[in-house]
Design a protein around this motif. Structure first.
Motif, short mmCIF file in Angstrom:
data_model
loop_
_atom_site.label_atom_id
_atom_site.label_comp_id
_atom_site.label_asym_id
_atom_site.label_seq_id
_atom_site.Cartn_x
_atom_site.Cartn_y
_atom_site.Cartn_z
N ILE A 1 0.92 -1.20 0.06
CA ILE A 1 -0.09 0.20 -0.07
C ILE A 1 0.80 1.20 -0.03
O ILE A 1 0.65 2.20 -0.69
CB ILE A 1 -0.79 -0.22 1.11
CG1 ILE A 1 -1.91 -1.08 0.84
CG2 ILE A 1 -1.67 1.34 1.38
CD1 ILE A 1 -2.84 -1.08 2.13
N ALA A 2 2.05 1.25 0.92
CA ALA A 2 2.70 2.27 0.90
C ALA A 2 3.52 2.67 -0.61
O ALA A 2 3.67 3.81 -1.06
CB ALA A 2 3.73 2.18 1.83
N GLY A 3 3.80 1.40 -1.17
CA GLY A 3 4.44 1.50 -2.52
C GLY A 3 3.55 2.18 -3.67
O GLY A 3 3.88 3.21 -4.33
N ARG A 4 2.00 1.77 -3.64
CA ARG A 4 1.10 2.43 -4.41
C ARG A 4 0.86 3.64 -3.95
O ARG A 4 0.52 4.60 -4.82
CB ARG A 4 0.00 1.59 -4.41
CG ARG A 4 -0.08 0.17 -5.09
CD ARG A 4 0.08 0.41 -6.40
NE ARG A 4 -1.01 0.94 -7.30
CZ ARG A 4 -0.97 1.31 -8.44
NH1 ARG A 4 0.06 1.06 -9.27
NH2 ARG A 4 -2.14 1.85 -8.89
N PHE A 5 0.96 4.07 -2.76
CA PHE A 5 0.76 5.55 -2.52
C PHE A 5 1.99 6.41 -2.91
O PHE A 5 1.72 7.57 -3.51
CB PHE A 5 0.93 5.59 -0.86
CG PHE A 5 0.52 6.91 -0.14
CD1 PHE A 5 -0.96 7.28 0.21
CD2 PHE A 5 1.61 7.73 0.09
CE1 PHE A 5 -0.95 8.46 0.46
CE2 PHE A 5 1.42 9.20 0.46
CZ PHE A 5 -0.08 9.56 0.93
N LEU A 6 3.01 5.85 -2.86
CA LEU A 6 4.29 6.69 -3.60
C LEU A 6 3.99 6.82 -4.90
O LEU A 6 4.42 7.92 -5.67
CB LEU A 6 5.60 5.82 -3.14
CG LEU A 6 6.25 6.18 -1.85
CD1 LEU A 6 7.52 5.34 -1.83
CD2 LEU A 6 6.50 7.76 -1.78
N VAL A 7 3.57 5.73 -5.79
CA VAL A 7 3.37 5.74 -7.20
C VAL A 7 1.97 6.85 -7.43
O VAL A 7 2.26 7.80 -8.38
CB VAL A 7 2.89 4.51 -7.80
CG1 VAL A 7 2.43 4.64 -9.21
CG2 VAL A 7 3.92 3.67 -7.53
N GLY A 8 1.08 6.91 -6.77
CA GLY A 8 0.10 7.89 -6.73
C GLY A 8 0.51 9.15 -6.45
O GLY A 8 0.13 10.04 -7.14
N PHE A 9 1.41 9.59 -5.56
CA PHE A 9 1.74 10.76 -5.29
C PHE A 9 2.74 11.37 -6.49
O PHE A 9 2.52 12.48 -6.78
CB PHE A 9 2.91 10.61 -4.18
CG PHE A 9 3.46 12.07 -3.47
CD1 PHE A 9 3.09 12.91 -3.14
CD2 PHE A 9 5.02 12.13 -4.13
CE1 PHE A 9 3.62 13.99 -2.60
CE2 PHE A 9 5.67 13.20 -3.75
CZ PHE A 9 4.95 14.25 -2.98
N GLY A 10 3.58 10.53 -6.77
CA GLY A 10 4.46 10.96 -8.08
C GLY A 10 3.70 11.29 -9.06
O GLY A 10 3.99 12.17 -9.89
N SER A 11 2.64 10.29 -9.42
CA SER A 11 1.95 10.53 -10.68
C SER A 11 1.10 11.93 -10.83
O SER A 11 0.90 12.35 -11.99
CB SER A 11 1.13 9.10 -10.76
OG SER A 11 1.62 8.12 -11.01
N ALA A 12 0.67 12.37 -9.47
CA ALA A 12 0.04 13.56 -9.56
C ALA A 12 0.86 14.77 -10.25
O ALA A 12 0.14 15.69 -10.64
CB ALA A 12 -0.23 13.94 -7.99
N PHE A 13 2.03 14.72 -10.34
CA PHE A 13 2.71 16.00 -10.88
C PHE A 13 2.90 15.67 -12.53
O PHE A 13 3.47 16.69 -13.03
CB PHE A 13 3.91 16.07 -10.24
CG PHE A 13 3.94 16.49 -8.63
CD1 PHE A 13 3.87 17.73 -8.29
CD2 PHE A 13 3.92 15.27 -7.93
CE1 PHE A 13 3.79 17.95 -6.91
CE2 PHE A 13 3.78 15.66 -6.48
CZ PHE A 13 3.78 17.00 -6.24
N ALA A 14 2.65 14.73 -12.89
CA ALA A 14 3.04 14.31 -14.38
C ALA A 14 2.44 15.31 -15.53
O ALA A 14 3.17 16.06 -16.29
CB ALA A 14 2.79 12.88 -14.88
N PHE A 15 1.29 15.34 -15.50
CA PHE A 15 0.49 16.20 -16.57
C PHE A 15 0.67 17.39 -16.33
O PHE A 15 1.05 18.21 -17.44
CB PHE A 15 -0.89 15.55 -16.70
CG PHE A 15 -1.56 16.25 -17.95
CD1 PHE A 15 -1.39 15.96 -19.17
CD2 PHE A 15 -2.68 17.04 -17.90
CE1 PHE A 15 -2.06 16.49 -20.46
CE2 PHE A 15 -3.27 17.95 -18.62
CZ PHE A 15 -2.96 17.50 -19.93
N VAL A 16 0.48 17.96 -15.28
CA VAL A 16 0.71 19.38 -15.02
C VAL A 16 1.99 19.92 -15.36
O VAL A 16 2.23 21.06 -15.52
CB VAL A 16 0.21 19.79 -13.51
CG1 VAL A 16 0.38 21.38 -13.26
CG2 VAL A 16 -1.14 19.40 -13.21
N GLY A 17 3.08 18.92 -14.90
CA GLY A 17 4.45 19.25 -15.26
C GLY A 17 4.62 19.53 -16.81
O GLY A 17 5.56 20.54 -17.08
N VAL A 18 3.96 18.66 -17.70
CA VAL A 18 4.19 19.00 -19.02
C VAL A 18 3.58 20.34 -19.27
O VAL A 18 4.20 21.09 -20.28
CB VAL A 18 3.32 17.69 -19.91
CG1 VAL A 18 3.46 17.97 -21.22
CG2 VAL A 18 3.73 16.46 -19.45
#
Length: 265
Positions: free
Chosen positions: A126-143
């Protein structure tokens, strides 16, 4: 003669030829497209990670000794952090710049995927998926932020559309690709392949992605906000706008079926 001597004592002015100016502008444009392309590739990568549990459901339930309810929790924790962060990602991009946030976001996805694949503990998974969700949140807005900084305004719609298309391609191809890899190598090896790909992508982002031009020049819309207080003042103004609530509600209703049915089920 004295005037001539005085004039000759000044350093010679450097005048760029039209060819040099054109070459420089082309180099900046190519660099901008490369930077935005790498950020879009990260969006592709995070979207692939997002849909990956859907094709590993049986294997994950066996590995973590969980029921369908537990699998729903394991998959849904991604959205528990991804969704609320969308309120603040734009503010953080304006305050801290896209480079540092995207690098840390990609690192979070890589570390989270490794934790997810290397344990039988549900809490660590669950902690691993939490980190993936955290990092993914920045992807599209970063582009989008990098497109504002590096490319002309007329290219913004093209970049946002291409990035969105690339993300959806990640979702579409991810299902078939991951299914084939899981069938041949197993779900853990498949996750490790994703970790390796993310690591290479992170190194490329470290080397190429910048917040502004190497000359120090940056578009006014790409300059950082001096404090989070100023950034939040903009958010408050948006919250007070009725039309934004209507637009947000429509976007939410359009997006939810995709997330629930297409990404997970």
């Amino acid at each position: 003669m004295q005037n001539d001597a005085s004039i000759s004592s000044y350093p010679e002015a450097t005048v760029s030829s039209p060819v040099e100016v054109l070459s420089s502008s082309r180099a900046v444009a190519l660099q901008g497209w490369l930077i935005c392309g790498l950020a879009a590739l990260f969006y592709f990568y995070e979207y692939l990670l997002r849909v990956s549990p859907a094709v590993m459901s049986s294997e994950l339930m066996l590995n973590y000794h969980i029921s369908a309810t537990g699998f729903g929790l394991l998959s849904g924790v991604y959205m528990y952090i991804y969704s609320p962060l969308q309120l603040f990602v734009g503010l953080m991009m304006d305050r801290y710049g896209p480079r540092v946030l995207l690098l840390n976001a990609c690192a979070a996805c890589v570390i989270g995927t490794y934790l997810f694949a290397s344990t039988h503990s549900l809490m660590i998974g669950i902690a691993g998926r939490f980190l993936v969700g955290f990092g993914s949140a920045f992807a599209f807005v970063g582009v989008l932020k990098l497109a504002i900084i590096w490319l002309p305004p007329k290219r913004f719609a093209i970049v946002s559309g291409m990035a969105m298309a690339l993300g959806k391609i990640g979702g579409l191809t991810g299902v078939n690709l991951i299914t084939a890899l899981v069938a041949r190598f197993g779900w853990q090896a498949t996750c490790y392949y994703a970790v390796a790909f993310g690591s290479v992508l992170l190194l490329a982002m470290i080397y190429f992605i910048e917040d502004g031009f190497k000359s120090g020049h940056s578009a006014s819309t790409g300059q950082q906000v001096s404090s989070m207080t100023k950034a939040f003042s903009g958010l408050i103004a948006i919250v007070k706008t009725k039309q934004m609530w209507v637009s947000g509600a429509i976007g939410c209703l359009l997006y939810l079926p995709t997330v629930v049915f297409a990404d997970l089920w």
